[in-house]
Design a protein around this motif. Structure first.
Motif, short mmCIF file in Angstrom:
data_model
loop_
_atom_site.label_atom_id
_atom_site.label_comp_id
_atom_site.label_asym_id
_atom_site.label_seq_id
_atom_site.Cartn_x
_atom_site.Cartn_y
_atom_site.Cartn_z
N MET A 1 0.86 -1.18 0.00
CA MET A 1 0.00 0.00 0.00
C MET A 1 0.90 1.23 0.00
SD MET A 1 -2.94 -1.18 2.72
CE MET A 1 -1.78 -1.46 4.07
N THR A 2 0.66 2.16 -0.92
CA THR A 2 1.59 3.27 -1.08
C THR A 2 0.87 4.56 -1.44
OG1 THR A 2 3.49 4.05 -2.36
CG2 THR A 2 1.94 2.66 -3.51
N ALA A 3 1.50 5.67 -1.10
CA ALA A 3 1.00 6.97 -1.52
C ALA A 3 1.43 7.23 -2.95
CB ALA A 3 1.55 8.06 -0.59
N TYR A 4 0.79 8.16 -3.61
CA TYR A 4 1.08 8.43 -5.03
C TYR A 4 2.54 8.76 -5.27
CZ TYR A 4 -3.91 8.50 -6.06
OH TYR A 4 -5.22 8.14 -6.23
N GLY A 5 3.16 9.45 -4.32
CA GLY A 5 4.53 9.90 -4.53
C GLY A 5 5.57 8.82 -4.45
N THR A 6 5.19 7.59 -4.05
CA THR A 6 6.21 6.56 -3.86
C THR A 6 5.95 5.33 -4.74
OG1 THR A 6 4.94 5.78 -1.98
CG2 THR A 6 6.78 7.25 -1.51
N ILE A 7 5.31 5.53 -5.89
CA ILE A 7 5.01 4.41 -6.78
C ILE A 7 6.30 3.76 -7.29
CG2 ILE A 7 4.08 3.81 -9.06
CD1 ILE A 7 1.75 5.64 -8.49
N SER A 8 7.34 4.58 -7.54
CA SER A 8 8.61 4.00 -8.02
C SER A 8 9.17 3.02 -7.00
CB SER A 8 9.63 5.10 -8.29
OG SER A 8 9.85 5.85 -7.11
N SER A 9 9.00 3.33 -5.71
CA SER A 9 9.46 2.42 -4.67
C SER A 9 8.64 1.14 -4.66
CB SER A 9 9.36 3.10 -3.30
OG SER A 9 10.15 4.25 -3.26
N SER A 10 7.32 1.27 -4.97
CA SER A 10 6.50 0.07 -5.00
C SER A 10 6.90 -0.87 -6.12
CB SER A 10 5.03 0.37 -5.16
OG SER A 10 4.74 1.69 -5.19
N VAL A 11 7.34 -0.31 -7.24
CA VAL A 11 7.83 -1.14 -8.34
C VAL A 11 9.06 -1.92 -7.88
CG1 VAL A 11 8.86 -1.10 -10.65
CG2 VAL A 11 6.91 0.38 -10.13
N GLU A 12 9.91 -1.25 -7.09
CA GLU A 12 11.08 -1.93 -6.53
C GLU A 12 10.62 -3.07 -5.60
OE1 GLU A 12 14.83 -1.11 -3.50
OE2 GLU A 12 13.54 0.56 -4.14
N ALA A 13 9.55 -2.82 -4.85
CA ALA A 13 9.02 -3.85 -3.95
C ALA A 13 8.55 -5.08 -4.73
CB ALA A 13 7.88 -3.27 -3.12
N ILE A 14 7.94 -4.84 -5.88
CA ILE A 14 7.49 -5.96 -6.71
C ILE A 14 8.68 -6.79 -7.16
CG2 ILE A 14 6.45 -6.54 -8.94
CD1 ILE A 14 4.49 -4.26 -8.48
N LYS A 15 9.77 -6.12 -7.48
CA LYS A 15 10.98 -6.84 -7.86
C LYS A 15 11.52 -7.69 -6.71
CE LYS A 15 12.51 -3.46 -11.32
NZ LYS A 15 13.54 -2.46 -11.69
N LYS A 16 11.22 -7.24 -5.47
CA LYS A 16 11.67 -7.98 -4.29
C LYS A 16 10.69 -9.09 -3.89
CE LYS A 16 15.32 -5.34 -3.39
NZ LYS A 16 16.71 -5.86 -3.41
N GLY A 17 9.58 -9.21 -4.61
CA GLY A 17 8.68 -10.32 -4.33
C GLY A 17 7.25 -9.94 -4.00
N ALA A 18 6.90 -8.64 -4.00
CA ALA A 18 5.51 -8.24 -3.75
C ALA A 18 4.64 -8.67 -4.92
CB ALA A 18 5.42 -6.74 -3.55
N TYR B 1 0.75 -3.58 -6.02
CA TYR B 1 0.62 -2.49 -5.06
C TYR B 1 -0.71 -1.77 -5.25
CZ TYR B 1 1.96 0.61 -8.92
OH TYR B 1 2.01 1.29 -10.11
N LEU B 2 -1.20 -1.15 -4.16
CA LEU B 2 -2.40 -0.33 -4.18
C LEU B 2 -2.02 1.09 -3.80
CD1 LEU B 2 -4.80 -2.70 -2.20
CD2 LEU B 2 -5.03 -2.09 -4.60
N THR B 3 -2.62 2.05 -4.46
CA THR B 3 -2.32 3.45 -4.13
C THR B 3 -3.36 4.00 -3.18
OG1 THR B 3 -3.52 4.15 -6.12
CG2 THR B 3 -1.14 3.90 -6.31
N LYS B 4 -2.91 4.77 -2.25
CA LYS B 4 -3.80 5.43 -1.29
C LYS B 4 -4.32 6.73 -1.89
CE LYS B 4 -1.41 3.60 2.80
NZ LYS B 4 -0.68 3.96 4.03
N PRO B 5 -5.55 7.17 -1.57
CA PRO B 5 -6.50 6.50 -0.68
C PRO B 5 -7.05 5.23 -1.31
CG PRO B 5 -7.54 8.37 -1.75
CD PRO B 5 -6.09 8.43 -2.13
N LEU B 6 -7.35 4.24 -0.47
CA LEU B 6 -7.75 2.92 -0.94
C LEU B 6 -9.22 2.90 -1.35
CD1 LEU B 6 -5.94 0.84 1.82
CD2 LEU B 6 -5.11 1.34 -0.50
N ASN B 7 -9.47 2.14 -2.42
CA ASN B 7 -10.83 1.96 -2.92
C ASN B 7 -11.32 0.58 -2.51
OD1 ASN B 7 -12.57 0.68 -5.25
ND2 ASN B 7 -12.93 2.89 -5.35
N LYS B 8 -12.47 0.53 -1.83
CA LYS B 8 -12.97 -0.72 -1.27
C LYS B 8 -13.16 -1.79 -2.35
CE LYS B 8 -16.72 -2.53 1.61
NZ LYS B 8 -17.96 -2.18 2.35
#
Length: 451
Positions: free
Chosen positions: A78-95, A98-105
């Motif tokens: 779960m990430t804020a809009y400004g850190t999407i690049s970091s979430s892509v890195e997380a996917i490379k690490k095995g995530a 990712y979902l961007t905040k604010p979260l949609n039910k």
């Protein structure tokens, strides 16, 4: 019921996500990432919703710890809009994603459902791979149905004797595989296996192909030619589509089998034979004998033991194993990392009637893998005919119980419990009542079957 772990440093997010998901899943949430890691060590979770930045702690570090503890745990960042690049890195690490905040039910529901389906597919693939290696593969043939077990048993009984065998069955059902299994698992395995397709060789050439000839035996015979019987001596000769052999040649074949010697065309010197004969046909030899197109004496000489290779429509239990078998083989051959089939693709393949049998199924899987870009074969990757078939009503099994034939009692019990739990949306009390067991008994069975 699947278990979900939520780790986020905002208590409000933990509370709102727990409230949104707890009707459908078992949910535990914490604002302390170390507490979340501790829980993961103590109990099994299916999925984790993990904030990318938890106070001063990096979500990527927590992600790596969680994956070390539970390799198959799905982690959604779960990430804020400004850190999407970091979430892509997380996917490379095995995530997983990712979902961007604010979260949609609704978005959360959809992604969690997709993720759990993906996880289930991976577990099915792992299970089927283990089962294939352990007990359902025999000399290149795959099956757990009673019909295929009978084929395997007959092969074991005839592999080390010289009894002639006729293999019957439709085109593409695997008759040559059965013949090769008899030869390569038996006492003649170090000797030649010679296959001859009696339907593919012109009638005027088949005799010389089988028995050989001497130089000058006929116009064009410019050198000696060793026949298939002599070439395969001490081994096995496989006469495929033997029913298409012309009557005059049938008489000569019968003589070869009776005398156990062959005389090449243009020669007076017979060659002594020590060869095993396996024949195959997709036709009814008894009817051909009654109609006069196949010699009765040759029929009885060849058909000491008959092995029937069933078409795919008679052994539906084997289809999932065959799907995985061909996916594994073509993954190596095509250098692709494809795990399995989507639910829709598998349902379509299960509904199909396979007039070309195993050979056709192999072609379908190869085509689908060539069309697939992701880790899983989708419905749209299948040939158009199968995509259309998936929209029709499933009438493959006349009797639903047929799909259970060949399974063990434990396998049937597991399927029944799993289906009843799913129908009751994971409610164990209602499931136990329907199945006629106590809640404690159901809990023990769920643990036993690792549901």
């Amino acid at each position: 019921m699947e278990k979900i772990l939520i780790i986020d440093d905002e208590a409000a997010i933990c509370s709102s996500l727990t409230f949104a998901l707890e009707d459908k899943y078992i949910v535990k949430s914490t604002t302390d990432p170390l507490q979340g890691v501790m829980w993961a060590k103590e109990e099994k979770f299916h999925l984790c919703l993990l904030d990318l930045k938890i106070g001063n702690i990096s979500g990527i570090e927590i992600l790596m710890e969680l994956k070390n503890i539970q390799k198959d745990l799905l982690v959604i960042i779960m990430t804020a809009y400004g850190t999407i690049s970091s979430s892509v890195e997380a996917i490379k690490k095995g995530a997983y994603t990712y979902l961007t905040k604010p979260l949609n039910k609704e978005g959360i529901y959809s992604i969690i459902e997709q993720a759990l389906k993906y996880q289930k597919l991976n577990r099915q693939v792992e299970y089927l791979s283990q089962e294939l290696e352990r007990k359902y593969t025999y000399k290149g043939m795959v099956g757990k149905s009673p019909l295929m077990k009978n084929v395997f048993n007959l092969i074991e009984k005839v592999k080390d004797v010289d009894t002639n065998v006729v293999i019957t069955g439709e085109s593409g059902a695997g008759k040559e595989l059965v013949a090769r299994a008899i030869h390569f698992s038996g006492k003649r395995k170090m000797e030649p296996f010679v296959a001859v397709n009696c339907a593919a060789i012109p009638e005027n050439l088949l005799e010389s192909e089988l028995f050989g000839y001497k130089k000058g035996a006929f116009t064009g015979a410019t050198a000696d030619q060793i026949g298939k019987f002599e070439y395969g001596n001490n081994g096995t000769i496989f006469l495929d589509e033997v029913a298409d052999m012309p009557l005059p040649l049938q008489a000569k074949l019968l003589r070869v089998l009776q005398l156990k010697q062959v005389t090449p065309l243009g020669s007076n010197l017979p060659v002594e034979l020590n060869i095993r004969v396996i024949a195959a046909t997709n036709k009814d030899l008894k009817k051909l004998v009654d109609g006069g197109s196949f010699r009765q004496d040759l029929y009885f000489r060849l058909n000491v033991v008959e092995i029937y290779t069933p078409p795919l429509r008679e052994r539906p239990q084997d289809l999932p194993l065959l799907f995985q078998y061909f996916i594994q083989n073509y993954s190596q051959e095509l250098n692709k990392d494809i795990k399995g089939l989507s639910e829709e693709a598998q349902n379509s393949l299960l509904q199909y009637h396979y007039p070309g049998n195993v050979r056709e199924l192999a072609n379908i899987i190869e085509y689908a893998m060539l069309m697939t870009e992701g880790p899983c074969i989708q419905l749209e990757n299948l040939p158009l005919e199968l995509q259309k078939k998936s929209k029709t009503v499933f009438t493959y099994h006349q009797n639903p119980i047929d799909s259970l034939v060949g399974l063990t009692i434990e396998e049937v019990e597991k399927l029944l419990i799993e289906a009843t739990l799913k129908k009751n949306e994971g409610q164990r009390k209602k499931t136990a009542q329907i199945l006629g067991v106590s809640e404690r008994g159901l809990r023990n069975k769920i643990a036993k079957h690792k549901l």
